[in-house]
Design a protein around this motif. Structure first.
Motif, PDB file in Angstrom:
ATOM      1  N   LEU A  44      -3.645   2.421  16.636  1.00 35.19           N
ATOM      2  CA  LEU A  44      -2.684   1.594  15.914  1.00 35.19           C
ATOM      3  C   LEU A  44      -2.326   2.269  14.588  1.00 35.19           C
ATOM      4  N   PRO A  45      -1.053   2.236  14.193  1.00 40.47           N
ATOM      5  CA  PRO A  45      -0.684   2.824  12.900  1.00 40.47           C
ATOM      6  C   PRO A  45      -1.235   2.003  11.743  1.00 40.47           C
ATOM      7  N   VAL A  46      -1.698   2.677  10.718  1.00 36.73           N
ATOM      8  CA  VAL A  46      -2.234   2.036   9.520  1.00 36.73           C
ATOM      9  C   VAL A  46      -1.457   2.548   8.318  1.00 36.73           C
ATOM     10  N   THR A  47      -0.920   1.626   7.538  1.00 34.01           N
ATOM     11  CA  THR A  47      -0.229   1.998   6.304  1.00 34.01           C
ATOM     12  C   THR A  47      -1.203   1.870   5.136  1.00 34.01           C
ATOM     13  N   PRO A  48      -1.585   2.974   4.504  1.00 30.19           N
ATOM     14  CA  PRO A  48      -2.511   2.890   3.369  1.00 30.19           C
ATOM     15  C   PRO A  48      -1.822   2.319   2.144  1.00 30.19           C
ATOM     16  N   SER A  49      -2.614   1.788   1.249  1.00 30.78           N
ATOM     17  CA  SER A  49      -2.070   1.301  -0.015  1.00 30.78           C
ATOM     18  C   SER A  49      -1.692   2.492  -0.888  1.00 30.78           C
ATOM     19  N   PRO A  50      -0.484   2.487  -1.477  1.00 26.34           N
ATOM     20  CA  PRO A  50      -0.132   3.567  -2.409  1.00 26.34           C
ATOM     21  C   PRO A  50      -1.078   3.660  -3.600  1.00 26.34           C
ATOM     22  N   GLU A  51      -1.691   2.538  -3.963  1.00 26.14           N
ATOM     23  CA  GLU A  51      -2.673   2.504  -5.053  1.00 26.14           C
ATOM     24  C   GLU A  51      -3.975   1.949  -4.493  1.00 26.14           C
ATOM     25  N   VAL A  52      -5.076   2.621  -4.740  1.00 27.81           N
ATOM     26  CA  VAL A  52      -6.355   2.139  -4.218  1.00 27.81           C
ATOM     27  C   VAL A  52      -7.264   1.602  -5.320  1.00 27.81           C
ATOM     28  N   TRP A  53      -6.924   1.838  -6.578  1.00 25.75           N
ATOM     29  CA  TRP A  53      -7.610   1.241  -7.722  1.00 25.75           C
ATOM     30  C   TRP A  53      -6.551   0.617  -8.635  1.00 25.75           C
ATOM     31  N   ARG A 344       1.126  -3.190  13.577  1.00 28.77           N
ATOM     32  CA  ARG A 344       0.807  -2.237  12.505  1.00 28.77           C
ATOM     33  C   ARG A 344      -0.141  -2.887  11.507  1.00 28.77           C
ATOM     34  N   VAL A 345      -1.104  -2.107  11.041  1.00 29.06           N
ATOM     35  CA  VAL A 345      -2.086  -2.558  10.065  1.00 29.06           C
ATOM     36  C   VAL A 345      -1.659  -2.083   8.675  1.00 29.06           C
ATOM     37  N   TYR A 346      -1.806  -2.960   7.672  1.00 32.97           N
ATOM     38  CA  TYR A 346      -1.482  -2.632   6.282  1.00 32.97           C
ATOM     39  C   TYR A 346      -2.719  -2.880   5.423  1.00 32.97           C
TER      40      TYR A 346
END
Length: 371
Positions: A44-53, A344-346
């Motif tokens: 499954l496609p995963v969209t990472p967060s542009p900011e992780v902190w 899709r996972v976000y």
């Protein structure tokens, strides 16, 4: 190495590399969907967060007092009567931590002993912050307003609000400035109140906006039903690209802000339906919408909604879920009339176990599952 000393209480995935975290979340969604829907889901496609902190635009902390000193705390995982101290949270911006630290210094002494909780909300687009202080029943807010005046000057707060608990609910009282913030996302302005819900991670919300617009584009002339409208997050986005939107909203604190947001953005083709989705769904389906959007709370949607959408299916159904378990349950029921076009996972909440998933469903049974 975890950055926060309290990480087990709110963000236990701080102890893994971010790329591994994304794979863990992908695997969790694939496992839940495969088990519930009795078919394989892989890659499954995963969209990472542009900011992780520093990505959270909101934090809410409880105040505990011991030996004359005040502390911010979270509940220990799974516990109601034990707590862990929160010194600094790396999931919110530094500016928010600075506001919290100064607020804590002030509420250690009188006349702030009645403060039981503190929340800070921040607008990414304007940089402004809103301070909310929870007060015990019967507490007076006037002295608190005077005491917090220095914070207003130091941090250029948009405003401060006292929420006084009367034994059943909170009554909000504006202390100074405004009792709302404004956030801009993809050209839309959202006015957000002290008690209204809005997405916590704006940078990835923009990614979801783009994917929702792309999914709905074939239905550009359709009527849209936004069944958990909130402040108009998705309904306003699509109102400018489709014929008409019916936005259903139950929460009384959200409705005035929803109407104000429609006016601020000059959206004239959005009908506000005050009440529950269960109440409004039959009437809305009579208007033959081309698109239905579901963005429910963690418990998912009521079985009556699933049944209504199965009995009278719409061409396109978008379901944004913050709980893959209830999403899988609801997709199983909706599978009687729909097929999954994409899933899709976000990662809305880096370093935490929380997962958001967008399912795009089309009417009828189609074995061509795409991702």
């Amino acid at each position: 190495e975890p950055r926060c000393g309290h990480f087990l209480a709110c963000s236990p995935y701080q102890d893994m590399d971010y790329s591994l975290e994304l794979e863990v979340k992908r695997g969790q969604v694939e496992e839940i969907m495969s088990r519930e829907l009795k078919r394989p889901f892989e890659n499954l496609p995963v969209t990472p967060s542009p900011e992780v902190w520093g990505y959270r635009n909101r934090i809410r902390l409880r105040v505990m007092r011991e030996g004359g000193a005040a502390h911010f705390v979270y509940n220990e995982p799974g516990e109601q009567a034990s707590f862990v101290t929160v010194d600094r949270c790396h999931l919110v911006p530094d500016r928010v931590n600075d506001i919290l630290a100064r607020t804590l210094e002030m509420i250690e002494g009188a006349p702030f002993s009645s403060v039981t909780g503190v929340e800070v909300r921040r607008s990414r687009s304007s940089g402004e912050s809103l301070l909310i202080c929870d007060l015990e029943s019967g507490a007076e807010a006037a002295a608190l307003a005077d005491g917090l005046a220095g914070l207003k000057r130091e941090f250029a707060l948009a405003g401060a609000v006292a929420s006084i608990y009367d034994g059943k609910k909170f009554r909000d009282e504006r202390l100074f400035g405004r009792d709302f913030l404004e956030e801009t996302v993809r050209g839309l302005t959202f006015r957000i109140g002290a008690r209204t819900f809005f997405q916590t991670n704006i940078s990835i919300l923009e990614k979801v906006f783009d994917d929702v617009v792309e999914a709905v584009s074939p239905q550009a002339e359709a009527t849209v039903a936004d069944l958990y409208s909130g402040l108009g997050t998705f309904g306003m986005l699509l109102a400018k690209k489709t014929r008409e939107v019916f936005g259903v909203e139950e929460a009384g604190e959200n409705i005035p802000f929803l109407k104000k947001n429609l006016a601020l953005n000059r959206v004239g083709n959005f009908v506000v339906c005050e009440g529950t989705t269960e109440e409004w769904l039959p009437e809305i389906l009579e208007r033959t919408p081309g698109v239905v959007i579901l963005d429910p709370p963690r418990k998912g949607v009521d079985p009556r909604i699933v049944r209504g959408l199965v009995d009278d299916p719409v061409p396109l159904l978008l379901y944004l879920s913050c709980n893959p378990t209830t999403l899988a349950r609801d997709l199983k029921g909706l599978g009687q009339a729909y097929s999954i076009a994409s899933l899709r996972v976000y990662d809305f909440f880096p370093h935490t176990p929380h997962i958001e998933t967008l399912a795009v469903l089309i009417r009828g049974h189609n074995t061509n599952f795409r991702i």
